[in-house]
Design a protein around this motif. Structure first.
Motif, PDB file in Angstrom:
ATOM      1  N   ILE A 191       0.877  -1.163   0.000  1.00 44.69           N
ATOM      2  CA  ILE A 191       0.000   0.000   0.000  1.00 44.69           C
ATOM      3  C   ILE A 191       0.918   1.217   0.000  1.00 44.69           C
ATOM      4  CG2 ILE A 191      -1.669   1.352   1.326  1.00 44.69           C
ATOM      5  CD1 ILE A 191      -2.933  -1.012   0.035  1.00 44.69           C
ATOM      6  N   THR A 192       0.809   1.998  -1.048  1.00 43.50           N
ATOM      7  CA  THR A 192       1.706   3.145  -1.203  1.00 43.50           C
ATOM      8  C   THR A 192       0.898   4.451  -1.189  1.00 43.50           C
ATOM      9  OG1 THR A 192       1.535   3.095  -3.618  1.00 43.50           O
ATOM     10  CG2 THR A 192       3.240   1.711  -2.605  1.00 43.50           C
ATOM     11  N   GLU A 193       1.610   5.532  -1.339  1.00 40.60           N
ATOM     12  CA  GLU A 193       0.965   6.843  -1.354  1.00 40.60           C
ATOM     13  C   GLU A 193      -0.028   6.957  -2.511  1.00 40.60           C
ATOM     14  OE1 GLU A 193       3.764  10.028  -1.178  1.00 40.60           O
ATOM     15  OE2 GLU A 193       5.062   8.923   0.185  1.00 40.60           O
ATOM     16  N   GLU A 194       0.241   6.248  -3.601  1.00 39.97           N
ATOM     17  CA  GLU A 194      -0.638   6.315  -4.761  1.00 39.97           C
ATOM     18  C   GLU A 194      -2.020   5.754  -4.443  1.00 39.97           C
ATOM     19  OE1 GLU A 194      -0.480   5.257  -9.564  1.00 39.97           O
ATOM     20  OE2 GLU A 194       1.015   4.437  -8.193  1.00 39.97           O
ATOM     21  N   HIS A 195      -2.076   4.735  -3.558  1.00 37.70           N
ATOM     22  CA  HIS A 195      -3.361   4.167  -3.169  1.00 37.70           C
ATOM     23  C   HIS A 195      -4.188   5.133  -2.329  1.00 37.70           C
ATOM     24  CE1 HIS A 195      -1.078   0.442  -4.077  1.00 37.70           C
ATOM     25  NE2 HIS A 195      -2.259  -0.068  -4.369  1.00 37.70           N
TER      26      HIS A 195
END
Length: 857
Positions: A392-396
């Motif tokens: 889970i990254t900042e893009e999610h």
């Protein structure tokens, strides 16, 4: 104002009494004094209404009319009435006798939210056959429907919901003449019977007119009939919370006017019919908490007006159809606790209106699509309990600007965010249990302003960062258990808002903080505290202000001293810990006596039904809304507790809210077991093992009727085992081993079923015990001895005894005589022995006689 015909004063917050001068408005046709809810306006006399002969509309909802017994008689004097609204008026009853009803024009009667508490059939309103609308909601009515219901041929709306005192029955032909019915609401009663019989009792003419049918919250059984598809005008069908079984008939797909279909909380089986794809007017579809299997039909993607789809709590398998992305109006999608597999289709995120997405408790895999970050209206996101892979990254999270609740627990995801990342959303609840965010506390946590936070089981190591406690000081729920965090507890805990604090299974050391001003004691709102499985030492602070505590777990530390004073409050009123239901202080070094006034733990004395009902309601509310912020002490939905009970370690989830426990085992407690403990009638688990307790087991222990597990082993208890122990019908585990108990072991239907493999293990190490199941007979209680004694009593005869004595004497004498007669040597030896004995006696007597004579002279 004598010619006034229309007077509407509704919604104005009047106080005081309704003026009787209103009766002077003799030409009034419309009078509305209604309040939105119960108000401060009241009337003790409404006879002035009889002076309004032209009145057609009367609205007095919310006006207190309690104590006015003859109110129907007053209404009966106004034959022009067509609409009467007397909701929430505190009317006492509606079973007055009206020999002749004048209200022949009455079309609408609203008597909801009063408190009649009499039989449904005794109401006077069944004589008003002109009624089109009758609302009797929430009136504590009971009994069965009257036969006169069949005469109400003008009925369009019938609402008798929320009358739950007693069972109601529905006969087959009761509604056969009600051809005008458009709305039927019989929800939240105790109506039983076969759903097919009820549906079949509605006349054919009603099947083309009925628009709303609400039978939820009853006890209907059976299967939905195929002819339900003939009710083609239905827009609302609610059959939830019944006992319906069988398959969902595909004919429901014919009800193209449906806007709401609720089949929740039944026992429906089979798959969701693909025909549901034809219900293009649906805005709500709920079939949660059933036994459905199969997959989610792709045809549901045709329901373009659908705003809520709730299918959770079934056995639905297969993948999530990407066609659900076509539901552009969808705001809530709940598919949790099924058997869904595959990955989350990126197309699902095309539903930009989504505010609530719950896919938890499935078998979903693959990576979480980054498209989820485009859901700008998302408020609650729950992906917990799955088998995802990836990060889970900042893009999610980039565009989730409305997000307030997120749960990624136990989903096999790893959260990787930059250290300077700032959340773009007003997050209130975050649950990241088992999300691999360790071993160090990620710096981005300090940018959260949150009230519910869970980072348990994340492999976190080291001490708490300096910013940690100040960042989460406003949190009401904090769970950091099952990590490897070291250091000590903060000294300024009195500034924190915790209601539930779980720091168990770490490496915390030092004392529980008492300064400044007894720090932890100032957390008056604290309901749940778990500091177990650490290395804490010292004494528990002597608190007196913790009033809300429900769960206290300090087990497996190195704490010492006596049981703290705040557990020993012996005031007459409910003690500071009156709500305590789970106490675990096992595995420490506590000494001294057990408090003698445990009966003040009132939650364990008497079942608090109103609290349990409140808890059930909260769980139901959480199930329907997923507001994960709602908690209630031990009943927090996601809290898992490991409990030593019944001789083993058991895991409790949401059911811990109903579990009452006292575990003081593995300490150095001394003295007697307080007799007050037997007053804890709702206690389920009592473990006092491995202490130094002495004295006797309390005689009244049989009064603890809810006890399921009792462990008093490895103490110094003496005396007999109370016979009342056999009264514990719920008992499934008993251990009294390694004490100094004595006497006979009691038996009973329940005791005799415990530990059937080797029941003597429950009593081993008590050398004074006897009787089954130990292999030691009680003295005076040997069954063989009792048998011999009984046999002797039965055969006793005095003549037989005398005859035996005489016979034995004669036989013995003749045996001696015969031996001397036939044995010469024996005869000579006998008479020689007799002569020597005679001589000895003779000499002794003569000498003694001479000596006595000399002394007398």
């Amino acid at each position: 104002m004598g010619n006034l015909r229309y007077l509407n004063l509704s919604g104005i917050p009047f106080t005081g009494t309704v003026p009787s001068q209103l009766g002077n408005l003799s030409k009034l046709q419309y009078l509305d004094l209604g309040q939105a809810d119960s108000s401060w306006i009241y009337s003790m006399d409404i006879t002035w209404l009889a002076k309004l002969p032209f009145l057609k509309f009367l609205g007095m909802s919310g006006v207190k009319l309690s104590g006015i017994a003859d109110w129907p008689h007053t209404l009966n004097m106004i034959p022009s009435l067509r609409v009467v609204e007397l909701s929430l008026c505190q009317l006492d009853n509606a079973n007055q006798s009206l020999p002749h009803l004048n209200l022949t024009k009455l079309e609408k009667l609203d008597l909801s939210w009063n408190d009649f508490e009499h039989s449904l059939g005794s109401g006077w309103f069944w004589k008003a056959t002109s009624l089109k609308y009758l609302d009797l909601e929430q009136n504590s009515l009971f009994g069965k429907f009257p036969d006169t219901l069949g005469n109400m041929t003008y009925f369009q709306v019938l609402d008798i919901s929320d009358n739950e005192i007693m069972n109601m029955t529905m006969t087959r032909n009761l509604l056969k003449n009600l051809c005008s019915l458009e709305i039927i609401n019989l929800s939240s009663n105790e109506i039983s019977g076969d759903i097919e019989v009820l549906m079949d009792s509605l006349p054919q003419c009603t099947r083309k007119k009925l628009q709303e049918l609400d039978l939820s919250g009853n006890k209907f059984s059976g299967s939905l009939p195929n002819f339900i598809g003939n009710f083609t005008r239905l827009s609302i069908l609610s059959l939830s919370e019944n006992s319906l079984a069988g398959h969902i008939p595909p004919q429901l797909g014919n009800l193209t006017c449906l806007t709401s279909l609720d089949l929740d909380d039944n026992h429906l089986t089979g798959s969701i019919p693909a025909e549901f794809g034809a219900l293009t007017s649906l805005t709500y579809l709920g079939i949660c908490s059933n036994d459905l299997n199969g997959g989610i039909p792709a045809e549901l993607g045709n329901l373009r007006y659908l705003t809520a789809l709730s299918l959770w709590g079934n056995e639905i398998a297969g993948s999530i159809p990407p066609q659900l992305g076509n539901l552009t109006c969808l705001t809530s999608l709940k598919l949790r606790n099924n058997r869904l597999t595959g990955s989350i289709p990126p197309e699902l995120m095309d539903s930009t209106s989504l505010t609530n997405l719950d896919l938890s408790g499935n078998h979903l895999n693959g990576s979480v699509p980054v498209e989820i970050g485009s859901s700008i209206n998302m408020i609650s996101l729950d992906l917990s309990g799955n088998s995802f892979t990836g990060l889970i990254t900042e893009e999610h999270l980039a565009n989730l600007t409305s997000l307030k609740q997120i749960d990624l627990s136990s989903s096999n995801l790893k959260i990787v965010l930059n250290s300077d990342w700032h959340p773009p959303f007003p997050l209130k609840s975050a649950r990241f249990a088992s999300c691999q965010i360790g071993p160090l506390f990620p710096p981005w946590l300090q940018h959260l302003e949150i009230t519910q936070f869970d980072i348990s089981n994340n492999g976190l190591k080291g001490e708490f960062p300096d910013w940690f406690w100040s960042t989460f000081s406003h949190a009401t729920y904090l769970n950091i258990s099952n990590n490897q965090i070291s250091g000590s507890l903060p000294a300024h805990m009195h500034d924190m808002a915790f209601e539930q604090l779980c720091l168990s299974s770490n490496l915390l050391t030092g004392p529980i903080p008492t300064l400044p001003t007894k720090s932890i004691c100032k957390m008056e709102q604290l309901m749940y505290l778990d500091l177990s499985n650490n290395i804490l030492e010292g004494e528990i602070p002597q608190c007196s202000g913790i009033n809300e505590m429900q769960v206290l777990i300090l087990s497996n530390n190195s704490l010492s001293g006596t049981i703290p004073a705040f557990l020993q409050n012996n005031t007459v009123e409910i003690t500071n810990l009156g709500d305590l239901q789970f106490l675990d202080l096992s595995g420490n070094n506590f000494s001294g006596a057990i408090p003698w006034h445990l009966s003040n733990l009132t939650f364990m004395v008497k079942l608090q039904e109103e609290i349990m009902d409140m808890f059930d309601g909260i769980l139901d509310f959480k199930s329907s809304t997923d507001l994960k912020g709602l908690t209630t002490g031990a009943g927090y939905l996601r809290q898992i507790l490991s409990v030593i009970t019944k001789g083993q370690q058991l895991i409790y989830g949401r059911t811990i809210a109903y579990f009452r426990n006292i575990d003081l085992s593995c300490n150095s407690l001394s003295g007697e077991i307080p007799t007050d403990i037997t007053l804890l009638a709702e206690l389920m688990n009592l473990n006092l093992s491995s202490n130094q307790l002495s004295g006797k087991i309390p005689n009244m222990i049989g009064d603890m009727h809810s006890l399921e597990s009792l462990d008093l082993s490895k103490n110094k208890l003496s005396g007999e085992i109370p016979s009342g122990l056999s009264n514990l019908t719920s008992l499934s585990y008993l251990n009294l081993s390694f004490n100094s108990l004595s006497g006979s072991i009691p038996s009973g239907p329940q005791l005799d079923t415990l530990n059937l493999d080797n029941p003597s293990l429950m009593y081993i190490g008590n050398n004074g015990l006897c009787g089954p199941p130990v292999h030691k007979n009680c003295s005076g209680n040997d069954p063989s001895i009792h048998g011999d004694l009984e046999s002797s009593k039965e055969e006793f005869d005095p003549l037989t005894i005398y005859f035996g004595l005489v016979l034995g004497f004669v036989v013995g004498l003749w045996m001696v005589f015969c031996a001397l007669l036939f044995k010469k040597r024996w005869r000579i030896a006998y008479f020689r022995l007799f002569d020597e004995a005679y001589n000895r006696v003779y000499v002794f007597v003569v000498v003694k006689w001479v000596k006595l004579r000399k002394e007398n002279r």
